[in-house]
Design a protein around this motif. Structure first.
Motif, PDB file in Angstrom:
ATOM      1  N   THR A  99      11.003   2.756   3.014  1.00 23.28           N
ATOM      2  CA  THR A  99      12.181   3.513   3.396  1.00 23.28           C
ATOM      3  C   THR A  99      12.942   3.946   2.156  1.00 23.28           C
ATOM      4  O   THR A  99      12.823   3.337   1.101  1.00 23.28           O
ATOM      5  CB  THR A  99      13.101   2.671   4.303  1.00 23.28           C
ATOM      6  OG1 THR A  99      14.307   3.384   4.549  1.00 23.28           O
ATOM      7  CG2 THR A  99      13.452   1.341   3.661  1.00 23.28           C
ATOM      8  N   MET A 100      13.715   5.012   2.297  1.00 21.58           N
ATOM      9  CA  MET A 100      14.533   5.474   1.184  1.00 21.58           C
ATOM     10  C   MET A 100      15.700   4.527   0.928  1.00 21.58           C
ATOM     11  O   MET A 100      16.346   4.609  -0.102  1.00 21.58           O
ATOM     12  CB  MET A 100      15.044   6.886   1.463  1.00 21.58           C
ATOM     13  CG  MET A 100      13.939   7.921   1.575  1.00 21.58           C
ATOM     14  SD  MET A 100      12.859   7.966   0.117  1.00 21.58           S
ATOM     15  CE  MET A 100      13.995   8.586  -1.106  1.00 21.58           C
ATOM     16  N   TYR A 101      15.981   3.651   1.869  1.00 24.05           N
ATOM     17  CA  TYR A 101      17.043   2.672   1.674  1.00 24.05           C
ATOM     18  C   TYR A 101      16.575   1.549   0.751  1.00 24.05           C
ATOM     19  O   TYR A 101      15.394   1.229   0.687  1.00 24.05           O
ATOM     20  CB  TYR A 101      17.484   2.080   3.013  1.00 24.05           C
ATOM     21  CG  TYR A 101      18.078   3.086   3.953  1.00 24.05           C
ATOM     22  CD1 TYR A 101      17.403   3.465   5.106  1.00 24.05           C
ATOM     23  CD2 TYR A 101      19.320   3.662   3.700  1.00 24.05           C
ATOM     24  CE1 TYR A 101      17.938   4.391   5.983  1.00 24.05           C
ATOM     25  CE2 TYR A 101      19.864   4.589   4.564  1.00 24.05           C
ATOM     26  CZ  TYR A 101      19.170   4.956   5.702  1.00 24.05           C
ATOM     27  OH  TYR A 101      19.697   5.876   6.562  1.00 24.05           O
ATOM     28  N   TYR A 102      17.510   0.930   0.061  1.00 20.46           N
ATOM     29  CA  TYR A 102      17.200  -0.169  -0.846  1.00 20.46           C
ATOM     30  C   TYR A 102      17.104  -1.511  -0.123  1.00 20.46           C
ATOM     31  O   TYR A 102      16.389  -2.412  -0.557  1.00 20.46           O
ATOM     32  CB  TYR A 102      18.273  -0.297  -1.923  1.00 20.46           C
ATOM     33  CG  TYR A 102      18.261   0.796  -2.960  1.00 20.46           C
ATOM     34  CD1 TYR A 102      19.420   1.126  -3.656  1.00 20.46           C
ATOM     35  CD2 TYR A 102      17.097   1.496  -3.267  1.00 20.46           C
ATOM     36  CE1 TYR A 102      19.430   2.116  -4.621  1.00 20.46           C
ATOM     37  CE2 TYR A 102      17.094   2.489  -4.232  1.00 20.46           C
ATOM     38  CZ  TYR A 102      18.260   2.787  -4.904  1.00 20.46           C
ATOM     39  OH  TYR A 102      18.260   3.763  -5.858  1.00 20.46           O
ATOM     40  N   TYR A 103      17.875  -1.629   0.957  1.00 20.80           N
ATOM     41  CA  TYR A 103      18.026  -2.942   1.578  1.00 20.80           C
ATOM     42  C   TYR A 103      17.453  -2.967   2.984  1.00 20.80           C
ATOM     43  O   TYR A 103      17.279  -1.941   3.626  1.00 20.80           O
ATOM     44  CB  TYR A 103      19.502  -3.336   1.599  1.00 20.80           C
ATOM     45  CG  TYR A 103      20.098  -3.421   0.222  1.00 20.80           C
ATOM     46  CD1 TYR A 103      20.821  -2.364  -0.315  1.00 20.80           C
ATOM     47  CD2 TYR A 103      19.891  -4.551  -0.560  1.00 20.80           C
ATOM     48  CE1 TYR A 103      21.338  -2.436  -1.601  1.00 20.80           C
ATOM     49  CE2 TYR A 103      20.411  -4.629  -1.840  1.00 20.80           C
ATOM     50  CZ  TYR A 103      21.125  -3.576  -2.352  1.00 20.80           C
ATOM     51  OH  TYR A 103      21.629  -3.649  -3.617  1.00 20.80           O
ATOM     52  N   CYS A 104      17.175  -4.181   3.462  1.00 19.24           N
ATOM     53  CA  CYS A 104      16.601  -4.374   4.793  1.00 19.24           C
ATOM     54  C   CYS A 104      17.743  -4.496   5.794  1.00 19.24           C
ATOM     55  O   CYS A 104      18.463  -5.492   5.792  1.00 19.24           O
ATOM     56  CB  CYS A 104      15.757  -5.642   4.836  1.00 19.24           C
ATOM     57  SG  CYS A 104      14.377  -5.651   3.694  1.00 19.24           S
ATOM     58  N   SER A 105      17.874  -3.494   6.641  1.00 12.84           N
ATOM     59  CA  SER A 105      18.924  -3.539   7.657  1.00 12.84           C
ATOM     60  C   SER A 105      18.363  -3.672   9.057  1.00 12.84           C
ATOM     61  O   SER A 105      19.106  -3.857  10.006  1.00 12.84           O
ATOM     62  CB  SER A 105      19.790  -2.279   7.578  1.00 12.84           C
ATOM     63  OG  SER A 105      19.001  -1.138   7.820  1.00 12.84           O
ATOM     64  N   GLY A 106      17.062  -3.595   9.185  1.00 13.07           N
ATOM     65  CA  GLY A 106      16.466  -3.690  10.505  1.00 13.07           C
ATOM     66  C   GLY A 106      15.140  -2.978  10.528  1.00 13.07           C
ATOM     67  O   GLY A 106      14.603  -2.574   9.498  1.00 13.07           O
ATOM     68  N   PHE A 107      14.601  -2.823  11.744  1.00 15.05           N
ATOM     69  CA  PHE A 107      13.261  -2.258  11.883  1.00 15.05           C
ATOM     70  C   PHE A 107      13.239  -1.021  12.768  1.00 15.05           C
ATOM     71  O   PHE A 107      12.231  -0.730  13.405  1.00 15.05           O
ATOM     72  CB  PHE A 107      12.321  -3.325  12.450  1.00 15.05           C
ATOM     73  CG  PHE A 107      12.140  -4.525  11.563  1.00 15.05           C
ATOM     74  CD1 PHE A 107      12.673  -5.754  11.921  1.00 15.05           C
ATOM     75  CD2 PHE A 107      11.444  -4.426  10.372  1.00 15.05           C
ATOM     76  CE1 PHE A 107      12.504  -6.868  11.105  1.00 15.05           C
ATOM     77  CE2 PHE A 107      11.264  -5.527   9.551  1.00 15.05           C
ATOM     78  CZ  PHE A 107      11.796  -6.754   9.917  1.00 15.05           C
TER      79      PHE A 107
END
Length: 125
Positions: A99-107
């Motif tokens: 994902t383009m996000y850095y952190y794990c926020s969910g699936f």
């Protein structure tokens, strides 16, 4: 061409272990959160593990906590999913994603930008 390629699936008996690999091409995994998902026949695709871009924070589905471990090797630009104490209900096609996000926020599937083609894991009794 941006690409993720999984490998390492196969047939294993209950209680056994497998290590899945996911090699990235044309982009660096260390700048993305990495996820592992699975889809069993007739079921939705579910997230099982996530590793943040720094490699120091993880997120796991309750069903795999304590049995699966997600990791990354920056030298080879490869992500891994170590699966121990496998159960029949772990049988599924396993996919890696970035994902383009850095952190794990969910699936949530729409938050993941790049997907591999999947590798089959079959656990028999």
């Amino acid at each position: 061409q941006l690409q993720l390629v999984e490998s390492g699936g196969g047939l294993v008996h209950t209680g056994g272990s497998l290590r899945l690999s996911c090699v990235a091409s044309e982009f660096r995994l260390e700048w993305h959160a990495i996820g592992w998902f699975r889809q069993a026949p007739g079921k939705d695709r579910d997230g099982v593990a996530c590793l943040n871009f720094a490699g120091n924070s993880t997120l796991y589905a309750d069903s795999v906590k304590g049995r699966f471990t997600v990791s990354r090797d920056d030298a080879t630009n490869t992500a891994f999913l170590e699966m121990d104490n496998l159960k029949r209900e772990d049988t599924a096609i396993y996919y890696c994603a970035a994902t383009m996000y850095y952190y794990c926020s969910g699936f949530e599937a729409d938050e993941w930008d790049y997907w591999g083609q999947g590798t089959q894991v079959t656990v028999s009794s």
